[in-house]
Motif scaffolding. Structure first.
Motif, PDB file in Angstrom:
ATOM      1  N   GLU A 135       0.829  -1.200   0.000  1.00  0.00           N
ATOM      2  CA  GLU A 135       0.000   0.000   0.000  1.00  0.00           C
ATOM      3  C   GLU A 135       0.866   1.253   0.000  1.00  0.00           C
ATOM      4  OE1 GLU A 135      -3.676   0.475   0.494  1.00  0.00           O
ATOM      5  OE2 GLU A 135      -3.453  -1.371  -0.642  1.00  0.00           O
ATOM      6  N   GLY A 136       1.934   1.204   0.824  1.00  0.00           N
ATOM      7  CA  GLY A 136       2.835   2.351   0.906  1.00  0.00           C
ATOM      8  C   GLY A 136       3.500   2.623  -0.421  1.00  0.00           C
TER       9      GLY A 136
ATOM     10  N   THR B  43       2.966   7.766   4.311  1.00  0.00           N
ATOM     11  CA  THR B  43       1.772   7.909   3.466  1.00  0.00           C
ATOM     12  C   THR B  43       0.657   6.994   3.943  1.00  0.00           C
ATOM     13  OG1 THR B  43       3.005   6.544   1.926  1.00  0.00           O
ATOM     14  CG2 THR B  43       2.623   8.796   1.269  1.00  0.00           C
ATOM     15  N   VAL B  44       1.018   5.754   4.289  1.00  0.00           N
ATOM     16  CA  VAL B  44      -0.019   4.835   4.757  1.00  0.00           C
ATOM     17  C   VAL B  44      -0.632   5.335   6.053  1.00  0.00           C
ATOM     18  CG1 VAL B  44      -0.495   2.488   5.503  1.00  0.00           C
ATOM     19  CG2 VAL B  44       1.061   2.873   3.628  1.00  0.00           C
ATOM     20  N   LEU B  45       0.245   5.796   6.950  1.00  0.00           N
ATOM     21  CA  LEU B  45      -0.221   6.278   8.250  1.00  0.00           C
ATOM     22  C   LEU B  45      -1.149   7.484   8.069  1.00  0.00           C
ATOM     23  CD1 LEU B  45       0.371   5.317  11.096  1.00  0.00           C
ATOM     24  CD2 LEU B  45       2.052   7.138  11.290  1.00  0.00           C
ATOM     25  N   TYR B  67     -10.551   3.460  11.509  1.00  0.00           N
ATOM     26  CA  TYR B  67     -10.153   2.370  12.406  1.00  0.00           C
ATOM     27  C   TYR B  67     -11.368   1.632  12.939  1.00  0.00           C
ATOM     28  CZ  TYR B  67      -5.308   3.684  12.191  1.00  0.00           C
ATOM     29  OH  TYR B  67      -4.046   3.907  11.733  1.00  0.00           O
ATOM     30  N   SER B  68     -12.394   2.412  13.356  1.00  0.00           N
ATOM     31  CA  SER B  68     -13.586   1.717  13.854  1.00  0.00           C
ATOM     32  C   SER B  68     -14.284   1.005  12.702  1.00  0.00           C
ATOM     33  CB  SER B  68     -14.526   2.718  14.536  1.00  0.00           C
ATOM     34  OG  SER B  68     -14.663   3.872  13.742  1.00  0.00           O
ATOM     35  N   ASP B  69     -14.241   1.602  11.501  1.00  0.00           N
ATOM     36  CA  ASP B  69     -14.799   0.930  10.318  1.00  0.00           C
ATOM     37  C   ASP B  69     -14.127  -0.422  10.102  1.00  0.00           C
ATOM     38  OD1 ASP B  69     -16.363   3.035   9.950  1.00  0.00           O
ATOM     39  OD2 ASP B  69     -15.645   3.580   7.943  1.00  0.00           O
ATOM     40  N   ALA B  70     -12.780  -0.383  10.088  1.00  0.00           N
ATOM     41  CA  ALA B  70     -12.019  -1.603   9.827  1.00  0.00           C
ATOM     42  C   ALA B  70     -12.333  -2.646  10.896  1.00  0.00           C
ATOM     43  CB  ALA B  70     -10.523  -1.303   9.803  1.00  0.00           C
ATOM     44  N   TRP B  71     -12.410  -2.173  12.133  1.00  0.00           N
ATOM     45  CA  TRP B  71     -12.674  -3.095  13.241  1.00  0.00           C
ATOM     46  C   TRP B  71     -13.997  -3.815  13.016  1.00  0.00           C
ATOM     47  CZ3 TRP B  71      -9.476  -4.353  17.223  1.00  0.00           C
ATOM     48  CH2 TRP B  71     -10.034  -5.135  18.237  1.00  0.00           C
ATOM     49  N   ARG B  72     -15.020  -3.049  12.573  1.00  0.00           N
ATOM     50  CA  ARG B  72     -16.345  -3.637  12.369  1.00  0.00           C
ATOM     51  C   ARG B  72     -16.374  -4.472  11.079  1.00  0.00           C
ATOM     52  NH1 ARG B  72     -19.556  -0.109  10.912  1.00  0.00           N
ATOM     53  NH2 ARG B  72     -18.426   1.648  11.797  1.00  0.00           N
ATOM     54  N   GLU B  73     -15.972  -3.859   9.973  1.00  0.00           N
ATOM     55  CA  GLU B  73     -16.073  -4.503   8.663  1.00  0.00           C
ATOM     56  C   GLU B  73     -15.378  -5.854   8.627  1.00  0.00           C
ATOM     57  OE1 GLU B  73     -14.952  -2.488   4.952  1.00  0.00           O
ATOM     58  OE2 GLU B  73     -15.587  -0.665   5.997  1.00  0.00           O
ATOM     59  N   PHE B  74     -14.175  -5.889   9.182  1.00  0.00           N
ATOM     60  CA  PHE B  74     -13.388  -7.113   9.072  1.00  0.00           C
ATOM     61  C   PHE B  74     -13.486  -7.952  10.336  1.00  0.00           C
ATOM     62  CE2 PHE B  74     -11.254  -3.826   6.527  1.00  0.00           C
ATOM     63  CZ  PHE B  74     -11.466  -4.375   5.275  1.00  0.00           C
ATOM     64  N   ILE B 253      -8.383  -0.288   4.748  1.00  0.00           N
ATOM     65  CA  ILE B 253      -7.318  -1.294   4.590  1.00  0.00           C
ATOM     66  C   ILE B 253      -6.029  -0.759   5.201  1.00  0.00           C
ATOM     67  CG2 ILE B 253      -5.876  -2.477   2.902  1.00  0.00           C
ATOM     68  CD1 ILE B 253      -8.352  -2.569   1.106  1.00  0.00           C
ATOM     69  N   ASP B 254      -5.750   0.517   4.915  1.00  0.00           N
ATOM     70  CA  ASP B 254      -4.547   1.123   5.494  1.00  0.00           C
ATOM     71  C   ASP B 254      -4.608   1.107   7.012  1.00  0.00           C
ATOM     72  OD1 ASP B 254      -3.483   1.501   3.076  1.00  0.00           O
ATOM     73  OD2 ASP B 254      -3.810   3.655   2.960  1.00  0.00           O
ATOM     74  N   ALA B 255      -5.799   1.391   7.551  1.00  0.00           N
ATOM     75  CA  ALA B 255      -5.943   1.381   9.008  1.00  0.00           C
ATOM     76  C   ALA B 255      -5.618  -0.003   9.558  1.00  0.00           C
ATOM     77  CB  ALA B 255      -7.360   1.792   9.396  1.00  0.00           C
ATOM     78  N   MET B 256      -6.121  -1.023   8.859  1.00  0.00           N
ATOM     79  CA  MET B 256      -5.855  -2.384   9.328  1.00  0.00           C
ATOM     80  C   MET B 256      -4.372  -2.722   9.197  1.00  0.00           C
ATOM     81  SD  MET B 256      -8.049  -5.742   8.656  1.00  0.00           S
ATOM     82  CE  MET B 256      -8.102  -5.674   6.911  1.00  0.00           C
ATOM     83  N   ALA B 257      -3.754  -2.270   8.099  1.00  0.00           N
ATOM     84  CA  ALA B 257      -2.318  -2.507   7.932  1.00  0.00           C
ATOM     85  C   ALA B 257      -1.530  -1.843   9.052  1.00  0.00           C
ATOM     86  CB  ALA B 257      -1.854  -1.999   6.575  1.00  0.00           C
ATOM     87  N   VAL B 258      -1.994  -0.643   9.463  1.00  0.00           N
ATOM     88  CA  VAL B 258      -1.307   0.038  10.563  1.00  0.00           C
ATOM     89  C   VAL B 258      -1.455  -0.769  11.850  1.00  0.00           C
ATOM     90  CG1 VAL B 258      -1.312   2.106  12.003  1.00  0.00           C
ATOM     91  CG2 VAL B 258      -1.451   2.315   9.536  1.00  0.00           C
ATOM     92  N   VAL B 259      -2.668  -1.318  12.074  1.00  0.00           N
ATOM     93  CA  VAL B 259      -2.874  -2.160  13.258  1.00  0.00           C
ATOM     94  C   VAL B 259      -1.918  -3.349  13.223  1.00  0.00           C
ATOM     95  CG1 VAL B 259      -4.493  -3.729  14.402  1.00  0.00           C
ATOM     96  CG2 VAL B 259      -5.269  -1.506  13.605  1.00  0.00           C
ATOM     97  N   TYR B 260      -1.826  -3.975  12.045  1.00  0.00           N
ATOM     98  CA  TYR B 260      -0.933  -5.131  11.907  1.00  0.00           C
ATOM     99  C   TYR B 260       0.507  -4.741  12.216  1.00  0.00           C
ATOM    100  CZ  TYR B 260       2.064  -8.541   9.683  1.00  0.00           C
ATOM    101  OH  TYR B 260       3.059  -9.444   9.443  1.00  0.00           O
TER     102      TYR B 260
END
Lengths: 306, 286
Positions: A135-136, B43-45, B67-74, B253-260
């Protein structure tokens, strides 16, 4: 495995019960070896058995006879080219990663302020994971990303450079994920070479290039080859990033994508297993060649006692 | 540079000058690499906190709802639970199987040792996809693919050898005479294992366990090949989200990647407190 082969090598005798046990113990076979059994059995069940299962499955395609799946792989230019795509990504990536990590770890040997921070910064990319990296790369190196904006601002490029969704994108992701790994390994091998050896060479009047060429490099080469092999394995198996930042229809249709698509998208298990076997064989050939080269090199102490 | 070979006095000055460009190029290339790396991460952040970001230096506005979207959606809570379960099981089992094997391999020299070592080396050398496909095929046949058991079994393949090779230097550091002394003093095998070797091996087991944890947490291919909808780990969920990008917004997706990445970084920081990465390769200089 050993428990079954070992008694056969020792001479059997009718009234040698204690002697046999002692003889075996002399050769290193005693009850301690039973400790290997669970781990070895697990690997035989989960690694060797599936492998041979896959091997025999690859000889049973739905059509085309015994070698049908292999024939199909090599006769279809699209899948045949995936070998070339894989190597043309894996070789440059590992050469760049290992090549760059040598001078950097050579400078990092001395102690200086911020060395620990520097090491930590270099480890960071290991945590990124393929998705964040992909993504980055898409966002940073993309047509509207910061990289191209900066180039435009500096007047270095009139139109945005195409760095994503092609070969370059995948290579970039392989460098981002592979360099820290190669660097860590090279750094540890280099710090295993005692500085006193170079000091001795310097005392004898060797310049820095001579010291590097005749002292450090020969001692480092076996380690470098190991690093190269491991980096190559990682780059060779590139799969998710080749899908996300590459163009899987062309230059980044690597062999792992080919195998995955055959096995789990078309559910042609025989073809998928055949592709996996070809992949393993290529990989082992490269690793074997590197290991053979390595065995011809100096092996011994790099500690430079003193 | 080659003319710096001569070490006579006038050349010494020139040599230092000749070394300069090399140093500068090295640091320059490294700085360029790190700058781009920082750009990639930033950029992702930023995107994961931004509202709309098309053709400008910075996103239009800031928000945390991705972030809350990602938490719920996935259903990240469940995914994280599965990830935790898989990793802990893999760590526990691979330690239980790998440590004894490492001990026997480090201490004994026996016929067939090379073949056995090869058995433990191959899973590290062969790419996960290459043995993962036959393994997944076999797991489908025995109806274990898609289950948590299948995912754990697949992840054990690289983990057991990894434990063996991480543990070997730790075991070699323990003087066998300590065990011999304990035996002379009358300790049986259980006592030697439990009270002498056990405590001495704890640091190594901790190191190996944490490294396996980090590896399994980030292992994509094997889990991807063997998991079903209810046994996906975080990496696989992330990848599937990217692959169905038409439906998902990039920001979540980026939010989830940041969580990961955040959780991975925490794990790695913990690991680095216990393990010095250099000691895994370079044997202790005596």
């Amino acid at each position: 495995m050993t428990a079954t082969t070992a008694p056969a090598t020792a001479p059997p005798g009718p009234d040698r019960r204690p002697a046999l046990r002692h003889r075996l113990a002399e050769r290193g076979v005693d009850r301690t070896l039973l400790l290997v059994v669970p781990g070895a059995l697990a690997l035989i069940a989960l690694f060797c058995y599936p492998f041979f299962y896959g091997l025999q499955l690859s000889f049973q395609p739905t059509q085309g006879g015994v070698l049908g799946a292999y024939h199909k792989f090599f006769s279809d230019p699209f899948s045949r080219k995936s070998i070339w795509a894989t190597f043309s990504l894996a070789v440059p990536a590992s050469v760049i990663n290992v090549g760059a990590s040598v001078p950097i770890s050579y400078r990092m040997r001395r102690d200086f302020r911020g060395k620990r921070i520097m090491l930590a910064v270099l480890v960071v990319p290991i945590t990124l994971g393929t998705v964040l990296t992909a993504e980055g790369i898409l966002e940073f190196f993309g047509p509207a990303g910061w990289f191209n904006r900066t180039l435009h601002l500096l007047g270095l490029a009139a139109s945005p450079m195409r760095l994503t969704m092609n070969y370059t994108g995948v290579l970039l992701s392989l460098i981002i994920s592979g360099f820290p790994f190669a660097y860590l390994l090279t750094h540890s091998y280099l710090s295993g070479i005692h500085p006193s050896l170079e000091k001795a060479a310097a005392t004898l009047g060797a310049g820095w290039w001579q010291r590097f060429r005749y002292v450090t490099l020969p001692l480092l080469l076996p380690g470098l080859l190991t690093t190269f092999s491991l980096t190559f394995v990682m780059a060779f198996a590139v799969f998710p990033s080749a899908l996300m930042v590459g163009d899987p229809d062309g230059h980044t249709h690597v062999i792992s994508i080919e195998a995955y698509e055959a096995a789990l998208e078309r559910f042609d298990y025989a073809q998928g297993c055949a592709d996996a076997m070809i992949m393993t064989l290529l990989m082992l050939a490269v690793i074997g060649a590197l290991a053979a080269a390595r065995s011809r090199m100096y092996r011994g102490a790099t500690g430079g006692k003193g | 540079m080659p003319d710096a070979l001569d070490a006579s006095a006038p050349d010494a000055e020139r040599r230092r000058l000749a070394l300069r460009p090399g140093t500068w190029i090295t640091w320059g290339v490294l700085a360029f690499f790190l700058l781009n790396l920082a750009g990639v991460i930033t950029t992702v952040l930023l995107d994961s906190f931004g509202t709309r970001w098309f053709d400008s230096w910075l996103p239009g506005g800031w928000t945390g709802h991705w972030y809350s979207d990602a938490w719920r959606e996935f259903s990240l809570g469940r995914v994280l639970g599965v990830t935790l379960e898989v990793t802990l099981l893999v760590v526990a089992i691979s330690l239980a199987l790998g440590v004894p094997a490492a001990y026997a391999l480090a201490r004994r020299d026996f016929p067939g040792k090379r073949a056995l070592t090869l058995l433990f080396v191959l899973p590290i050398l062969v790419p996960p996809i290459a043995y993962g496909i036959p393994l997944a095929t076999m797991l489908y046949k025995v109806h274990l693919a898609g289950t948590l058991t299948g995912v754990v079994l697949a992840n054990l393949v690289p983990s057991i050898p990894f434990v063996v090779f991480t543990m070997t230097p730790f075991i070699e550091q323990i003087d066998p005479r300590i065990e011999a002394a304990a035996r002379v003093c009358g300790a049986g095998t259980p006592t030697v294992l439990g009270r002498i070797l056990g405590p001495l091996l704890v640091p190594g087991m901790l190191a190996a366990g944490i490294l396996v944890l980090v590896r399994t947490f980030g292992m994509f291919e094997l889990t991807f090949l063997t998991s079903g909808p209810s046994s996906q780990t975080l990496v696989v969920t992330l990848f599937s989200a990217v692959n169905s990008a038409g439906i998902r917004s990039t920001q979540s997706i980026d939010a989830m990647a940041v969580v990961y990445t955040g959780s991975m970084a925490v794990l790695l920081l913990i690991a680095l407190r216990f393990v010095n990465p250099t000691q895994l390769v370079a044997r202790s200089a005596d």
